[in-house]
Design a protein around this motif. Structure first.
Motif, mmCIF file in Angstrom:
data_model
loop_
_atom_site.group_PDB
_atom_site.id
_atom_site.type_symbol
_atom_site.label_atom_id
_atom_site.label_comp_id
_atom_site.label_asym_id
_atom_site.label_seq_id
_atom_site.Cartn_x
_atom_site.Cartn_y
_atom_site.Cartn_z
ATOM 1 N N ASP A 138 -4.777 0.716 14.245
ATOM 2 C CA ASP A 138 -6.219 0.014 14.384
ATOM 3 C C ASP A 138 -6.659 0.292 12.923
ATOM 4 O O ASP A 138 -6.858 1.229 12.338
ATOM 5 N N THR A 139 -7.281 -0.908 12.467
ATOM 6 C CA THR A 139 -7.753 -0.956 10.775
ATOM 7 C C THR A 139 -9.258 -0.312 10.786
ATOM 8 O O THR A 139 -9.616 -0.215 9.927
ATOM 9 N N ASN A 140 -9.678 -0.099 11.899
ATOM 10 C CA ASN A 140 -10.952 0.316 11.768
ATOM 11 C C ASN A 140 -11.001 2.013 11.902
ATOM 12 O O ASN A 140 -10.188 2.546 12.674
ATOM 13 N N ARG A 142 0.736 -1.194 -0.134
ATOM 14 C CA ARG A 142 0.009 -0.003 -0.096
ATOM 15 C C ARG A 142 0.798 1.251 0.084
ATOM 16 O O ARG A 142 2.015 1.113 0.526
ATOM 17 N N SER A 192 -2.828 4.887 4.663
ATOM 18 C CA SER A 192 -2.781 4.397 3.202
ATOM 19 C C SER A 192 -3.598 5.369 2.402
ATOM 20 O O SER A 192 -4.740 5.984 2.708
ATOM 21 N N CYS A 227 -7.398 4.644 2.562
ATOM 22 C CA CYS A 227 -7.834 5.222 3.489
ATOM 23 C C CYS A 227 -8.006 6.519 3.383
ATOM 24 O O CYS A 227 -9.364 7.182 3.868
ATOM 25 N N LYS A 246 -14.047 -0.678 7.883
ATOM 26 C CA LYS A 246 -12.890 -1.643 7.980
ATOM 27 C C LYS A 246 -11.983 -1.293 7.030
ATOM 28 O O LYS A 246 -12.313 -1.407 5.780
ATOM 29 N N ASN A 247 -10.743 -0.768 7.378
ATOM 30 C CA ASN A 247 -9.681 -0.702 6.120
ATOM 31 C C ASN A 247 -8.731 -1.906 6.337
ATOM 32 O O ASN A 247 -8.744 -2.712 7.383
ATOM 33 N N ASP A 248 -8.059 -2.160 5.193
ATOM 34 C CA ASP A 248 -7.121 -3.352 5.125
ATOM 35 C C ASP A 248 -5.695 -3.324 6.010
ATOM 36 O O ASP A 248 -5.142 -4.161 6.234
ATOM 37 N N VAL A 249 -5.456 -1.804 6.000
ATOM 38 C CA VAL A 249 -4.265 -1.743 6.985
ATOM 39 C C VAL A 249 -4.386 -0.299 7.702
ATOM 40 O O VAL A 249 -5.046 0.410 7.444
ATOM 41 N N ALA A 250 -3.548 -0.566 8.772
ATOM 42 C CA ALA A 250 -4.012 0.563 9.842
ATOM 43 C C ALA A 250 -2.915 1.742 9.512
ATOM 44 O O ALA A 250 -1.839 1.578 9.169
#
Length: 86
Positions: A51-53, A11, A77, A80, A62-66
């Motif tokens: 936190d990915t949220n 990412r 990212s 995001c 919900k995101n795939d990376v924090a």
């Protein structure tokens, strides 16, 4: 800003403050909670480092990376950061 985009976990990460302020958002950092608040008149985005949220106008997403800290810069990212868009 001195922060440059970088790639990690497949990412592209960008500096949150630079992107937010460029789009006329106010960016605040709560060091104790590791919480980034990004807001303008219409939207509020909450991200916690590690936190990915994320929360956009009270809706959890919900995101795939924090988001993370890199060289004293808060980074998220590019996916995001699209949450900034109208």
């Amino acid at each position: 800003t001195d922060a440059a985009p970088f790639i990690e976990k497949d990412r592209t990460f960008v500096p949150i403050r630079f992107i937010g302020e460029a789009l006329n958002y106010k960016v605040d950092w709560n060091k104790d909670k590791k919480l980034v608040t990004i807001k303008n008149n219409d939207r509020q985005i909450l991200m916690t480092i590690g936190d990915t949220n994320i929360t956009v106008n009270n809706e959890k997403i919900k995101n795939d990376v924090a988001p993370l800290i890199r060289k004293d810069n808060l980074c998220a990212s590019e996916i995001c950061c699209r949450k900034y868009e109208s």
